[in-house]
Structure formats: structure tokens, C-alpha cells
Write a protein that holds these residues in place. Structure first.
Motif, PDB file in Angstrom:
ATOM      1  N   ARG A  97     -18.251  -2.635   5.143  1.00 24.00           N
ATOM      2  CA  ARG A  97     -17.452  -1.422   5.047  1.00 24.00           C
ATOM      3  C   ARG A  97     -17.305  -0.804   6.431  1.00 24.00           C
ATOM      4  O   ARG A  97     -18.176  -0.943   7.294  1.00 24.00           O
ATOM      5  N   PRO A 149      -8.015  -4.237   4.188  1.00 21.29           N
ATOM      6  CA  PRO A 149      -9.066  -3.657   3.337  1.00 21.29           C
ATOM      7  C   PRO A 149      -8.811  -3.953   1.860  1.00 21.29           C
ATOM      8  O   PRO A 149      -7.686  -4.263   1.466  1.00 21.29           O
ATOM      9  N   TYR A 203       0.812  -1.215   0.000  1.00 23.24           N
ATOM     10  CA  TYR A 203       0.000   0.000   0.000  1.00 23.24           C
ATOM     11  C   TYR A 203       0.848   1.270   0.000  1.00 23.24           C
ATOM     12  O   TYR A 203       0.404   2.324   0.472  1.00 23.24           O
ATOM     13  N   ILE A 217      -8.786  -2.162  -1.545  1.00 19.02           N
ATOM     14  CA  ILE A 217      -8.772  -0.821  -2.143  1.00 19.02           C
ATOM     15  C   ILE A 217      -8.554  -0.951  -3.643  1.00 19.02           C
ATOM     16  O   ILE A 217      -7.502  -1.423  -4.095  1.00 19.02           O
ATOM     17  N   VAL A 225     -12.554   8.249   5.552  1.00 19.10           N
ATOM     18  CA  VAL A 225     -12.400   7.252   4.496  1.00 19.10           C
ATOM     19  C   VAL A 225     -13.338   6.088   4.760  1.00 19.10           C
ATOM     20  O   VAL A 225     -13.584   5.730   5.915  1.00 19.10           O
ATOM     21  N   SER A 226     -13.903   5.539   3.701  1.00 22.34           N
ATOM     22  CA  SER A 226     -14.727   4.333   3.808  1.00 22.34           C
ATOM     23  C   SER A 226     -13.964   3.192   3.149  1.00 22.34           C
ATOM     24  O   SER A 226     -13.646   3.267   1.953  1.00 22.34           O
ATOM     25  N   LEU A 227     -13.661   2.161   3.927  1.00 22.27           N
ATOM     26  CA  LEU A 227     -12.856   1.045   3.433  1.00 22.27           C
ATOM     27  C   LEU A 227     -13.688  -0.226   3.372  1.00 22.27           C
ATOM     28  O   LEU A 227     -14.467  -0.521   4.284  1.00 22.27           O
ATOM     29  N   ASN A 228     -13.506  -0.969   2.298  1.00 22.62           N
ATOM     30  CA  ASN A 228     -14.160  -2.264   2.150  1.00 22.62           C
ATOM     31  C   ASN A 228     -13.324  -3.313   2.878  1.00 22.62           C
ATOM     32  O   ASN A 228     -12.151  -3.494   2.573  1.00 22.62           O
ATOM     33  N   VAL A 252      -4.291   1.522   7.247  1.00 21.94           N
ATOM     34  CA  VAL A 252      -4.456   0.319   6.414  1.00 21.94           C
ATOM     35  C   VAL A 252      -3.535  -0.796   6.889  1.00 21.94           C
ATOM     36  O   VAL A 252      -3.953  -1.962   7.011  1.00 21.94           O
ATOM     37  N   VAL A 264      -9.020   8.487  -2.866  1.00 26.10           N
ATOM     38  CA  VAL A 264      -9.462   7.455  -1.930  1.00 26.10           C
ATOM     39  C   VAL A 264     -10.250   8.050  -0.769  1.00 26.10           C
ATOM     40  O   VAL A 264     -11.251   7.478  -0.337  1.00 26.10           O
TER      41      VAL A 264
END
Length: 797
Positions: A124, A150, A64, A152, A87-90, A140, A76
Motif C-alpha cells: 500500500r 492501484p 476510474y 480500488i 488516501v491509502s491505495l493498494n 490514479v 475512498v
């Protein structure tokens, strides 16, 4: 030697690779490290929620590093202002309550993170952090180190595309393939045809049927097994338990029949059952998604903003008409609806709606400003960078800050019925099986399976969301925009309605304004007009529109004091506009108490006042006459009681009029009513009524020509539809009636279906076909009834 499992991830520990730490066994150093991290931060209760909930961290060194690139980082990040970033992370690995708990406690692991919120269905996590203390890259890597790496994809951030879950479609396709082919292969068995080749190859065809049934049984129906297992594990009985049990019983019985050469079993019914149940589920999801899209107000959100045209004239336009390159005027306390570039020299922006931090951020000309910020102080101009980010406004509207804690009664009704329905259904199924097994084993299995299938309360569970979804859609089309479905239920329970006066029952567009006092020079008019330009108060907007156009000049200082007035500095002049007390008018005038007015003071000299003869909204008398028959009506106003006699002459008797109310007094008034057991609806203009709107059971903000986006309100009503408020209240009450009617219809359907099933007159396949039909029936019923009540209520107006 007994098999050992890792304390963290639950995987079997390979021989000679066991790691012992803190009297616990781990399969690798990664799992041990995660446990150490949780222990260090006193988070080991993570393991109390689920047994072995974690995942083994992977080595992602250098993966990353691209997050060091500012250009990529800006794509991002969802929000970035000052040192606050969002931030919205999966997180694909989110799967249980332990995952949710640890991801919502990230602030205890990583300094700099203030809030983390998990969206479990979408897997998420939305993280708000201080970019001065921690970078996104660090976050991250921290997530990855505890087993929650995550996903990304920059392609998603650049194009807005998202991965679509097509699992149900694949399962439906497999089920249809298996069902169709098994029906074809079973055809000769139905007619018991005696033919040499069919008799010789019958064992082969039965084995082929068994093989074809496996994908449907193991893959297509897997969702029901998983749901049933989780339900049993959590100690709650959901409706998937009898469905899964029925499928398994049919499979075991059919396999036994083939092995013992008793026949081809029920594999055709089994695969047909799975196919039709998945088809019903697909129908539910597609229909509900459609309603969810329509009830999303982003396509017709009534928020308005002032656009500056090329000829410097100003006009109020719907926010969704704003385009890139437009220049917007943002007044004091207005919400910025779009991302843009600040044109004015300086601005103070409050991002508390977005970040929860109430400290205003200073911006200078050329800086980027984000949607969701609230302008504090003098009027500013921005140039639009992008067309309205409607999904972002929707996200703001759904933010926890904007929500009220309300009772979810319709969900409680559904959950209560489902809680008792499943054990009763299982009892009936086993009782039917126990009775028929002494007469005919085939009938016993048919009865058992048919009961479990035909009585599925899917339609019962869909009644409330489909009804409210359709009512939301209908109200939205008629310019009543509700925040969520629960507002409908709250509307139906209202027994007391409190109206604000100025800007609510009076219109901002029509008002006879007279000036009383010393003559005003042209310079005075220019100063007054420019000060009013930055205010959002209804009286300020009326006076601003009334005064003739003048030159635009720079305001050095601007302060608007709620409930009192405006103080500003322009070119070494000090201007005060507001109440007599605020501007310091000590001249005694008995007529003042009978007038709604804005007093003017420039450079410590009191000049006079603009007196407003309010024009009330069309249909006000008829609306209040209708409402007073069923509701207790009260009117609150921050103005003096100069309008009391006029209001008493046009409104029905018994309506309480309260004047000279400050914003905090309005809030206390609502609270006192609630303490007496009243369900209160507050109707205001969304500006000075924020506290009262928030305190009320239902807060409705009237939208006319200003930005009325308010975290306090539950609904926004277009001012042109004000006279139809009674219609919307009646429609909300009818929606509750529709839900009750649908519950009765669903229960009647289940009773009739069960009566056929327990008597052995209903095959499992027929039950599987009927089940989705019941869903279609309920959805059609609530749609037709809500449309009928909508039109019938409209005709009575």
C-alpha cells in the motif's frame, strides 16, 4: 541473433516490435513512455536499484471515471479537510526496492502531492495531496501510466472488508495431501514385503510417488526458494538458504534413486519436511498475529474526553465509550478523538498530527471535523458522527510524527546471530556430508539434510518479538500502555527518572483550594468558571472542578499561553488567570513565593488569587523510597518553591528539586542529563511537558481525567497505577533477562540437535518434526517466564 530484453520491464522483445529510444530498447510504447516520464523528472536511477523492475502500463481509459463522483470520493479518501486529502491505495505490483523508491518520490512526478509513504508488506502507498492542485483521479491515472495501477474496490471501503491472503493455507493443504498419500504408497517399501503384485507394480507406485511429490516440491516449498534466491541476490545469507538447499538435495537424490531403481527415495521425508515446516510457520504467524492484536492498545486506550449529558452536566469518559449522537466538549489543545459535526459557532483546528501542516483550519457550525485534529483556542462542542474510529487513532499513534529514533538493540542481536549462523550451518552441513560420503551415501545425504533442518534458528529469531509482545500485553492489562515493543528495551536501560510535579506527583482530584483577595461577585465566578472550562492545565482543571456549577456563556476570545496563563474575552469583559507576572500583579507579597496559586484579573482590576495546597498521590513516599535505591530521581516544576519544605519532609534525601521551570527549561534540563551519559525517563502530564517528554529516552504521560494523547510520549500510564511505576520498570528489565535466557535455550537446542545430526542419528523427517516443536518450546517458555516474572514482581510490591 541474441535475444533482446526490454530495458524497462525486462520482457523479451518480439521480432520486428523493437523500439529504440535514447540508445535503449523497449518492447512497446508504454514502456518507452514510462522511461520518458522518469527521464523528464530526473528519476532514471529507478533502474539502478533493480534490473528491469518496471511493469508494462495498461490502457485504462475511462476505468476510474467514478472518482469524479464526490459521494464515492468521500468513501475512498481516508482524510479530507480543506485542500488537504489523504488516501491509502493498494498497489499489487510493488515488489522491489525500485518500486518503493519511485512511489515515495511521487511528489517529483506529480505537482500537488506532498508526501507518499509505502507499506511494503501490505503493498500500500499512503499519499497526502493538495486537492486544489491535483485530483485523486489524476493521481490514479498517473500511477497507472508508470506501471503501478492501484486496486480500488468500493466494497472494501464501504464494508471495511479486506482480502485475506490464504496462500500459506493452500500450500499447507497441498503439502499435507502429498505427504499423507506418499506415506501410504511408501508403506510396503518400509517392510520390504515380497509379494507378486507389489513387486510387479512397484515401478508404477514409485512413479506415482514422484508425481505426488511434485506439487509439494514446486508449489508448497516455493516460498523457501524465492526467499533464498532474494537473499543470495542481495548478498545476505538468510536462514531459508539451508532449508531450500536441503529440500532440493533431497528431491534430486530421491529422483536419482527412482530412475536408477535403487529405491523409492526420500519423497516421504521431503513432503513431510515441507508439511511440518509450513505447519511451524503457520503456528508462528497465528501466534504472533494474536500477540499483535493484543498489544494493539485500541481496545483499552486510556484517552478520555468530556461528554455533555442531556442535563448539561459534564463527565469524563473513556474515548471508547463515546457513541454516535453524543455531544463532546473539546478544550484548548485537546485532540478530537472522533469524526463529528461542530456545534459551536466557530473553531480553529490544527491537523498537523495528521497532515504535517501546522496551519489551523477555521471551521464553522455545521462543518465536519475529523479525528486527529487539535482544538486551538476557546472550548467548543461537537456532536459525534460515528463511534470512535479506534483503528484511525491507532494509525495516528503509529504516525512517524509520533515516533522517536531509538536503538533497536534486540533486533541487532538477532540479526547478528542469524548473519553468522547461516554460513556456519552450511559449513557444518558440507563437512558432515564430506565425511560420511566415504562411508555411506545414504547416511551422507541424511546428515546433510538433517543438519540444515534441525539447526533452523526460527526459534532464535522469534525470542525477542514474542517476549516483548507478551510483556506489552501484560502491561496493557495493568493500565500501562506502551507505544511499541522498543519502549520496553528503553525502559530497561533507564538510570535517571525526572518527574513533573503538578498533575504528575500531585493529583488533580484532591486539593485544598483557598481564595485570598477581594470578594468575588457571582458574575465574577461565572466569568472565571467559563474561562477555566476551556483550559487543560492541571491547576485550571482542579479549580474548575472546585468552583460551583454556573451558567454556560459564550466566550468571544480565548488564548492560553503555555507556562503563563489564560486570557479571554466574555461579554466585553477581559479576564486573565495565571501567574502573578502574567496578570500584572505588582503588589509585593513575600508569602507568594511559598504558595502555588492562580491569580485573577478582570477588566484591568486585580482581584486576588486561588491558593492550592497540593495533595500528593497515594503511595508516593513508598514509590520514591524504592526508586531512589536504583535510580537517580529529580523533580521539575513550573510552580514556585512553596512546596519545597513539604516535599523534602516526605521524600527520601538526595532527590533534587528544581522549581520555576518553563517548558523549554525542562527540555534543556533533560538534554543536559543526556549529554552526561544518562538514560532519562520523563514522567509528566502530557500537556506542558511535551518538549521534555519528546527529548527524554522514555516519555511517560500520566492519564487521569483529561485528554492526554500526546505525540511526545512513549507510554500512557493510568493515574491509578502511578504507585506501581517501579513494578513496570522491573518487568521491563526482566524481559531482557528472558530474551537472554531464550537465546541460550535456542542455542543449546541447536547444539544438541546438530550433535545427533552430524553423527547420522537423526533422520530429516524427524528433524522436520522437531523444528516446529522448538518454536513451540520457545514461545511457551517466554510466555510462562514473562507471566511468572509479572506475578512475582507484583507480589513484592
Amino acid at each position: 541473433m541474441s535475444e533482446q530484453n526490454c530495458f524497462h520491464c525486462g520482457l523479451t522483445i518480439a521480432k520486428n516490435e523493437e523500439i529504440n529510444f535514447d540508445e535503449k530498447k523497449f518492447c512497446c510504447n508504454g514502456c518507452k513512455t514510462v522511461y520518458e516520464i522518469f527521464s523528464l523528472h530526473d528519476l532514471t536511477c529507478y533502474y539502478d536499484f533493480e534490473k528491469s523492475p518496471g511493469a508494462t502500463p495498461q490502457d485504462i481509459h475511462g476505468k476510474y471515471d467514478f472518482l469524479d463522483n464526490e459521494a464515492i470520493l468521500s468513501k475512498v479518501l481516508e482524510f479530507q479537510e480543506g485542500n488537504t486529502s489523504i488516501v491509502s491505495l493498494n498497489i499489487p505490483h510493488i515488489h522491489c526496492s525500485s518500486c518503493i523508491w519511485i512511489l515515495e518520490n511521487l511528489n517529483r512526478i506529480q505537482p500537488g502531492i506532498s508526501i507518499s509513504q509505502v507499506n511494503f508488506p501490505e503493498k500500500r502507498v499512503r499519499i497526502t495531496f493538495n486537492s486544489d492542485l491535483v485530483s485523486l483521479k489524476t493521481i490514479v491515472y498517473m500511477l497507472s501510466s508508470i506501471g503501478y495501477e492501484p486496486y480500488i474496490s468500493l466494497e472494501n471501503y464501504e464494508t471495511g472488508k479486506t482480502n485475506v491472503d490464504r496462500t500459506l493455507t493452500y500450500k499447507l493443504g497441498v503439502a499435507f495431501f502429498c505427504f499423507g498419500n506418499i506415506m501410504l504408497l511408501s508403506f510396503p517399501e518400509y517392510f520390504e514385503i515380497k509379494e507378486f503384485w507389489l513387486d510387479n507394480y512397484k515401478p508404477f507406485f514409485r512413479i506415482l510417488i514422484f508425481v505426488l511429490a511434485l506439487p509439494s516440491f514446486l508449489y508448497s516449498a516455493s516460498g523457501y526458494y524465492v526467499s533464498a534466491y532474494k537473499s543470495i541476490k542481495s548478498g545476505m545469507l538468510n536462514i531459508d538458504i539451508p532449508i531450500a538447499l536441503g529440500i532440493i538435495v533431497m528431491f534430486v537424490r530421491s529422483t536419482f534413486d527412482i530412475v536408477m531403481n535403487y529405491g523409492s527415495g526420500f519423497f516421504d521425508s521431503l513432503t513431510g519436511l515441507v508439511f511440518f515446516m509450513l505447519l511451524g510457520k503457520m503456528f508462528q504467524i497465528k501466534t504472533y498475529s494474536f500477540l499483535s492484536f493484543e498489544r494493539d492498545f485500541k481496545s483499552y486506550f486510556p484517552i478520555a474526553v468530556t461528554r455533555i449529558n442531556t442535563d448539561t452536566s459534564e463527565e469524563s469518559v473513556p474515548v471508547y465509550d463515546v457513541l454516535k449522537g453524543d455531544r463532546l466538549l473539546i478544550r484548548n489543545q485537546e485532540l478530537i478523538p472522533v469524526d463529528g459535526i461542530l456545534i459551536s459557532e466557530k473553531a480553529e483546528i490544527d491537523y498537523s498530527f495528521v497532515t504535517g501542516e501546522a496551519v489551523p483550519i477555521t471551521k464553522v457550525s455545521g462543518d465536519k471535523v475529523f479525528a486527529g485534529g487539535k482544538q486551538i483556542g476557546k472550548v467548543v462542542e461537537i456532536e459525534v458522527l460515528h463511534s470512535v474510529s479506534q483503528s484511525y487513532l491507532t494509525q495516528l499513534w503509529s504516525n512517524e510524527i509520533f515516533q522517536k529514533k531509538v536503538l533497536q538493540k534486540h533486533k541487532t542481536i538477532t540479526d547478528t546471530i542469524s548473519r553468522y549462523f547461516t554460513p556456519i550451518l552450511l559449513l557444518i552441513a558440507f563437512a558432515g556430508f564430506g565425511y560420511w560420503i566415504f562411508f555411506d551415501a545414504n547416511t551422507a545425504f541424511n546428515v546433510f539434510t538433517a543438519v540444515l533442518i534441525v539447526a533452523c534458528p526460527c526459534a532464535l529469531a522469534l525470542t525477542a518479538p514474542f517476549t516483548f509482545g507478551n510483556i506489552l500485553r501484560i502491561m496493557g492489562k495493568q493500565k500501562m500502555y506502551l507505544k511499541n515493543a522498543l519502549v520496553i528495551e528503553q525502559l530497561a536501560k533507564v538510570d535517571t527518572i525526572v518527574f513533573d510535579k503538578t498533575g504528575t506527583i500531585t493529583t488533580n482530584k484532591k486539593s485544598n483550594i483557598l481564595y485570598e483577595g477581594n470578594p468575588l461577585s457571582d458574575q465574577n465566578y461565572v466569568l472565571i468558571k467559563n474561562v477555566l472550562r476551556g483550559s487543560n492545565h492541571p491547576l485550571s482543571r482542579m479549580l474548575y472542578d472546585f468552583l460551583k456549577e454556573t451558567n454556560k456563556i459564550k466566550i468571544d476570545d480565548f488564548q492560553e499561553i503555555t507556562g503563563k496563563g489564560i486570557q479571554a474575552s466574555i461579554e466585553n469583559h477581559t479576564i486573565r488567570i495565571g501567574s502573578a507576572e502574567f496578570v500584572g500583579n505588582l503588589v509585593s507579597d513575600s508569602s507568594d513565593i511559598e504558595k502555588t496559586a492562580l491569580h485573577i484579573k478582570i477588566d484591568e482590576q486585580y482581584l486576588g488569587k486561588f491558593v492550592f495546597q497540593n495533595q500528593y498521590r497515594e503511595g508516593l513516599e513508598k514509590l520514591f523510597s524504592t526508586l531512589s535505591k536504583n535510580y537517580e530521581i529529580k523533580i521539575l516544576s513550573g510552580d514556585n518553591d512553596g512546596e519545597r519544605a513539604n516535599l523534602e519532609s516526605i521524600l527520601p534525601k538526595g532527590i533534587e528539586l528544581i522549581f520555576n521551570q518553563k517548558p523549554e527549561q525542562k527540555l534543556d534540563f533533560i538534554k543536559n542529563l543526556q549529554e552526561k551519559g544518562k538514560n532519562v525517563m520523563m514522567v509528566g502530564d502530557g500537556l506542558n511537558d511535551a518538549g521534555a517528554l519528546a527529548q527524554s529516552n522514555v516519555g511517560i504521560s500520566i492519564s487521569e481525567n483529561v485528554n492526554v494523547f500526546s505525540p511526545a510520549c512513549d507510554a500512557i500510564l493510568d493515574a491509578s497505577e502511578f504507585s506501581r511505576l517501579d513494578y513496570f520498570l522491573k518487568l521491563s528489565q526482566k524481559s531482557i533477562t528472558i530474551i537472554k535466557m531464550s537465546f541460550v535455550l535456542s542455542l543449546l537446542y541447536n547444539i544438541v540437535g546438530l550433535s545427533f545430526a552430524v553423527t547420522g542419528n537423526l533422520l530429516p523427517l524427524v528433524a522436520a518434526i522437531i523444528m516446529p516443536l522448538s518454536t513451540i518450546t520457545i514461545v511457551s517458555f517466554v510466555t510462562l517466564m514473562s507471566n511468572y516474572f509479572s506475578k512475582s514482581s507484583l507480589k513484592r510490591l
